[in-house]
Design an enzyme around this catalytic site. Structure first.
Site, PDB file in Angstrom:
ATOM      1  N   GLU A  78      44.752  74.454   9.628  1.00 43.92           N
ATOM      2  CA  GLU A  78      43.681  75.218   8.980  1.00 43.92           C
ATOM      3  C   GLU A  78      43.726  75.103   7.463  1.00 43.92           C
ATOM      4  O   GLU A  78      42.699  75.208   6.797  1.00 43.92           O
ATOM      5  CB  GLU A  78      43.724  76.690   9.414  1.00 43.92           C
ATOM      6  CG  GLU A  78      43.288  76.949  10.849  1.00 43.92           C
ATOM      7  CD  GLU A  78      44.411  76.767  11.860  1.00 43.92           C
ATOM      8  OE1 GLU A  78      45.530  76.345  11.465  1.00 43.92           O
ATOM      9  OE2 GLU A  78      44.172  77.039  13.057  1.00 43.92           O
ATOM     10  N   PHE A 140      47.366  90.418  20.845  1.00 45.51           N
ATOM     11  CA  PHE A 140      47.779  89.024  20.704  1.00 45.51           C
ATOM     12  C   PHE A 140      46.911  88.330  19.646  1.00 45.51           C
ATOM     13  O   PHE A 140      45.684  88.423  19.668  1.00 45.51           O
ATOM     14  CB  PHE A 140      47.651  88.300  22.051  1.00 45.51           C
ATOM     15  CG  PHE A 140      48.032  86.849  21.967  1.00 45.51           C
ATOM     16  CD1 PHE A 140      49.317  86.466  21.611  1.00 45.51           C
ATOM     17  CD2 PHE A 140      47.090  85.852  22.213  1.00 45.51           C
ATOM     18  CE1 PHE A 140      49.668  85.125  21.509  1.00 45.51           C
ATOM     19  CE2 PHE A 140      47.428  84.513  22.118  1.00 45.51           C
ATOM     20  CZ  PHE A 140      48.715  84.154  21.771  1.00 45.51           C
ATOM     21  N   GLN A 141      47.543  87.672  18.728  1.00 45.90           N
ATOM     22  CA  GLN A 141      46.896  86.939  17.630  1.00 45.90           C
ATOM     23  C   GLN A 141      46.011  87.822  16.767  1.00 45.90           C
ATOM     24  O   GLN A 141      44.976  87.387  16.264  1.00 45.90           O
ATOM     25  CB  GLN A 141      46.116  85.732  18.168  1.00 45.90           C
ATOM     26  CG  GLN A 141      47.051  84.704  18.791  1.00 45.90           C
ATOM     27  CD  GLN A 141      46.426  83.342  18.999  1.00 45.90           C
ATOM     28  OE1 GLN A 141      45.245  83.257  19.324  1.00 45.90           O
ATOM     29  NE2 GLN A 141      47.207  82.291  18.841  1.00 45.90           N
ATOM     30  N   LYS A 190      35.605  88.971  18.770  1.00 50.05           N
ATOM     31  CA  LYS A 190      35.268  88.143  19.935  1.00 50.05           C
ATOM     32  C   LYS A 190      34.154  88.791  20.759  1.00 50.05           C
ATOM     33  O   LYS A 190      33.254  88.098  21.250  1.00 50.05           O
ATOM     34  CB  LYS A 190      36.519  87.930  20.798  1.00 50.05           C
ATOM     35  CG  LYS A 190      36.273  86.954  21.934  1.00 50.05           C
ATOM     36  CD  LYS A 190      37.543  86.506  22.602  1.00 50.05           C
ATOM     37  CE  LYS A 190      37.236  85.465  23.672  1.00 50.05           C
ATOM     38  NZ  LYS A 190      38.440  84.912  24.285  1.00 50.05           N
ATOM     39  N   MET A 507      57.673  67.167 -11.112  1.00 51.00           N
ATOM     40  CA  MET A 507      57.425  68.132 -12.176  1.00 51.00           C
ATOM     41  C   MET A 507      58.584  69.125 -12.277  1.00 51.00           C
ATOM     42  O   MET A 507      58.983  69.523 -13.368  1.00 51.00           O
ATOM     43  CB  MET A 507      56.102  68.860 -11.936  1.00 51.00           C
ATOM     44  CG  MET A 507      55.689  69.769 -13.063  1.00 51.00           C
ATOM     45  SD  MET A 507      55.581  68.889 -14.635  1.00 51.00           S
ATOM     46  CE  MET A 507      53.826  68.642 -14.770  1.00 51.00           C
TER      47      MET A 507
HETATM   48  C1  LIG Z   1      52.797  74.916  -2.236  1.00 50.64           C
HETATM   49  C2  LIG Z   1      53.602  74.742  -3.481  1.00 50.64           C
HETATM   50  N1  LIG Z   1      54.953  74.851  -3.423  1.00 50.64           N
HETATM   51  C3  LIG Z   1      55.692  74.674  -4.535  1.00 50.64           C
HETATM   52  C4  LIG Z   1      55.105  74.387  -5.740  1.00 50.64           C
HETATM   53  C5  LIG Z   1      55.943  74.193  -7.007  1.00 50.64           C
HETATM   54  N2  LIG Z   1      55.791  72.812  -7.519  1.00 50.64           N
HETATM   55  C6  LIG Z   1      54.955  72.481  -8.524  1.00 50.64           C
HETATM   56  S1  LIG Z   1      54.933  70.861  -8.863  1.00 50.64           S
HETATM   57  C7  LIG Z   1      56.088  70.548  -7.695  1.00 50.64           C
HETATM   58  C8  LIG Z   1      56.588  69.140  -7.451  1.00 50.64           C
HETATM   59  C9  LIG Z   1      55.546  68.241  -6.925  1.00 50.64           C
HETATM   60  O1  LIG Z   1      56.161  67.059  -6.501  1.00 50.64           O
HETATM   61  P1  LIG Z   1      55.338  65.789  -6.105  1.00 50.64           P
HETATM   62  O2  LIG Z   1      54.258  66.127  -5.152  1.00 50.64           O
HETATM   63  O3  LIG Z   1      56.270  64.735  -5.630  1.00 50.64           O
HETATM   64  O4  LIG Z   1      54.622  65.382  -7.465  1.00 50.64           O
HETATM   65  P2  LIG Z   1      55.237  64.857  -8.844  1.00 50.64           P
HETATM   66  O5  LIG Z   1      55.469  66.032  -9.722  1.00 50.64           O
HETATM   67  O6  LIG Z   1      56.498  64.118  -8.511  1.00 50.64           O
HETATM   68  O7  LIG Z   1      54.174  63.963  -9.389  1.00 50.64           O
HETATM   69  C10 LIG Z   1      56.471  71.734  -7.040  1.00 50.64           C
HETATM   70  C11 LIG Z   1      57.502  71.812  -5.986  1.00 50.64           C
HETATM   71  C12 LIG Z   1      53.689  74.313  -5.748  1.00 50.64           C
HETATM   72  N3  LIG Z   1      52.995  74.073  -6.868  1.00 50.64           N
HETATM   73  N4  LIG Z   1      52.975  74.464  -4.608  1.00 50.64           N
END
Ligand SMILES: Cc1ncc(C[n+]2csc(CCOP(=O)(O)OP(=O)(O)O)c2C)c(N)n1
Length: 619
Positions: A78, A140-141, A190, A507
């Site tokens: 979803e 449920f759900q 529902k 990042m």
């Molecule tokens: C759902 C979610 N979980 C954690 C984060 C924290 N976060 C921000 S950037 C990042 C790393 C992203 O890694 P990647 O997709 O490999 O991209 P890169 O920075 O290497 O280009 C994380 C874990 C987030 N923004 N969203």
């Protein structure tokens, strides 16, 4: 089966929405609540719904099968449905629609709903709910999705009476798309879906208290024009609201007329073509030096559809210290929320810009226009002195991630749509693709949702099949929602995915490098460094029925992108194995003043003599 039996069966089945829609009758028709829902979607001219069925929403899926107007795309999660609806809406400005069952189906929509809320995207989420009589019994759900999404929707509904379905849907679409756009949830029990009701269209609705002000007050327009006339160093601070309002062309006219330099935030990339000479780039944490500095040294911010987000302002108390502020926004709650406005203007950006242009034209025609020539000389100089750039790794055989992204943009061109995940690749995609048109850049700016890219690209491609749609994704983000590639393959939605694979949560790793003494706690993803490929993205793409390509050398980048551009009959996934230690520059570290913008590690710009003499320099 004999023909008579088939005819008898057809006669005995309930009429489909298409049957009903085809019947020329202004009279209310007797239908089920579920049929009423599908008829409403047809009447609202919904082209595509992204969703997954389940117990509570199941009655709605039955008449949906017969709809000749609404295509349902069965996603794999979803969250994918929600981001696809967002991508559909962000690419076109139309309302995106997603659908899920009660409980876990609905809660899986929470992230994309929050995402759409933060980025002002018009989507309608339709969820099934348990029967009215068991609500509150931990059935449920059962999940109170209305309660859960209350703070992250513009409005939401719980519909228990089938007679309310058309009105709730019509209102939801109206609320989602008018004023400041945003997500609206319609939760339908529902028993309301299965009960008999009547359907007639259009329903009458009345929303007392919901009257978005779109027309700006003339007094405020005049006050704004006066400030602009008197300013010496004004900057147009352009936010995503300009794109949502469809005001890009009007804005370009304003820029031409006034010759005021401008910046476009992360959400406003493409609002004015990047190639425009007065465009200083993106402001903020990873903004261009020219954009960040222009805001800092400006005496007037003409803020249009932007919200002084902390990623733009840095430490708020030291943001643009010399500037007066004109702040125009459709949402009165945004004005003076973070930075007090000297001239607040509530209104639709298109109307505000049109009125402002009119007022300024009168001034200019009467010889009272502002003179910003000296300021333009300074901003242009910053732009020339500190262009965006990157240094190639010491190991010349490694691919610079910025180079990959730059080449994708250059080889695809401005008619392409570029969707990013969240992280370093997102910032590089914002910086190194040249955006020349609004709605060509889709990303999760407010919530910063990893996993946005693949499903949002799917939604954008579904909405505009003739465009090349790239998902520029991180190896981390891609692993959150890549299962929607199955949806893309089966439904003939041939997106292109460029995984900028640095084998880490890049990042976060960048922050560990800069602020945590290079202690890389839990950021290694093992997706390519030292030969481990868990998973092997090319094999994964292959398993889904996509074309999987890998590129590991700088000299192969162009040919690989070209190959991907030539494949249009199915999705393409490219595993770009890039240098691991590349960092996003410039950078203003979190919580400090924008005066401390850093061009590269430990390098702050040296301001020109004029600035030094003016005593504006901050070390
Ligand atoms: C759902 C979610 N979980 C954690 C984060 C924290 N976060 C921000 S950037 C990042 C790393 C992203 O890694 P990647 O997709 O490999 O991209 P890169 O920075 O290497 O280009 C994380 C874990 C987030 N923004 N969203």
């Amino acid at each position: 089966m004999s023909e008579t039996t088939m005819a008898a069966r057809a006669a005995s089945r309930p009429p489909s929405p298409a049957d009903l829609a085809g019947r020329p009758s202004a009279q209310p028709r007797t239908v089920t609540g579920a049929q009423s829902l599908v008829l409403s979607l047809e009447a609202l001219e919904v082209g595509t719904v992204f969703g997954i069925p389940g117990g509570a929403i199941l009655p709605a899926y039955d008449p949906l099968l017969d709809s000749v107007k609404v295509r349902h795309v069965l996603v794999r999660h979803e969250q994918g449905a929600g981001h696809a609806a967002t991508g559909y809406a962000a690419a076109t400005g139309k309302v995106g629609v997603c659908m899920a069952t009660s409980g876990p189906g609905a809660t899986n929509l929470v992230t994309p709903i929050a995402d759409a809320y933060m980025d002002s995207i018009p989507i309608v989420a339709i969820t099934g709910q348990v029967a009215a009589r068991v609500i509150g019994t931990d059935a449920f759900q059962e999940a109170d999705i209305r309660g859960i999404t209350m703070p992250i929707t513009k409005h939401n509904y719980l519909v228990t009476d089938p007679a309310d379905i058309p009105r709730a849907l019509a209102e939801a679409f109206h609320v989602a798309s008018s004023g400041r756009p945003g997500p609206v949830l319609v939760d339908i029990t529902k028993d309301a879906l299965t009960a008999t009701t009547t359907f007639s269209w259009p329903p009458t609705f009345d929303l007392p208290g919901y009257r978005p002000v779109t027309k700006p007050h003339q007094k405020q327009i005049k006050a704004a024009a006066a400030l602009i006339r008197e300013a010496k160093s004004p900057v147009l601070y352009i936010g995503g609201g300009v794109i949502r309002a469809g005001a890009s062309a009007a804005l370009c006219e304003l820029v031409e007329l006034t010759q005021i330099p401008l910046v476009t935030t992360l959400m406003a990339r493409g609002a004015v073509p990047d190639s425009h000479e007065l465009h200083l780039g993106m402001p903020g944490m990873h903004g261009s030096v020219a954009a960040v500095t222009a805001l800092q040294k400006s005496d007037l911010l003409i803020t249009l559809g932007a919200r002084f987000d902390d990623r733009v302002t840095g430490e708020l108390s030291s943001f643009a210290p010399l500037a007066k502020v004109i702040h125009a926004d459709i949402d009165p709650a945004e004005i003076s929320k973070n930075r007090v406005a000297d001239v607040p203007i509530v209104g639709d950006c298109l109307e505000v810009i049109t009125e402002l242009t009119k007022a300024l034209r009168e001034d200019i025609d009467a010889g009272r226009g502002g003179d910003y020539a000296a300021w333009r000389t300074r901003t242009t100089k910053w732009k020339a002195t500190y262009p965006l750039g990157y240094t190639v790794a010491e190991d010349a055989t490694a691919i610079a991630p910025q180079y990959v992204i730059e080449r994708i943009g250059a080889l695809t061109g401005p008619e392409g749509t570029y969707v990013a995940g969240v992280g370093q690749h997102q910032m590089w995609a914002a910086q190194f693709v040249q955006y020349e048109r609004p709605n060509s850049w889709l990303n999760s700016g407010g919530l910063g949702t990893m996993g946005y890219s693949v499903p949002a690209a799917m939604g954008a491609k579904e909405a505009e099949p003739d465009r090349v749609v790239w998902a520029i994704d991180g190896d981390g983000c891609f692993q959150m929602t890549n299962q929607e590639l199955a949806t893309c393959v089966i439904n003939n939605i041939p997106i292109k995915v460029a995984i900028i694979n640095n084998s880490s949560l890049g990042m976060v790793r960048q922050w560990q490098t800069l602020f945590y003494g290079q202690r890389y706690s839990n950021t290694d993803l093992h997706t390519s460094a030292s030969g481990t490929r868990v998973p092997d993205f090319v094999k994964l793409a292959d398993a889904y029925g996509c074309v999987g390509l890998r590129c590991e050398k700088p000299e192969d980048v162009d040919a690989t992108i070209q190959k991907a551009l030539e494949i249009n009959d199915r999705p393409v996934v490219i595993d770009f194995v890039v240098e691991r230690d590349a960092m996003v520059w410039p950078m203003v570290p979190a919580g400090v003043s924008n005066d401390q913008v850093t061009v590269a590690r430990a390098m702050t710009p040296v301001w020109d003599r004029e600035d030094d003499e003016a005593g504006e320099e901050t070390p």
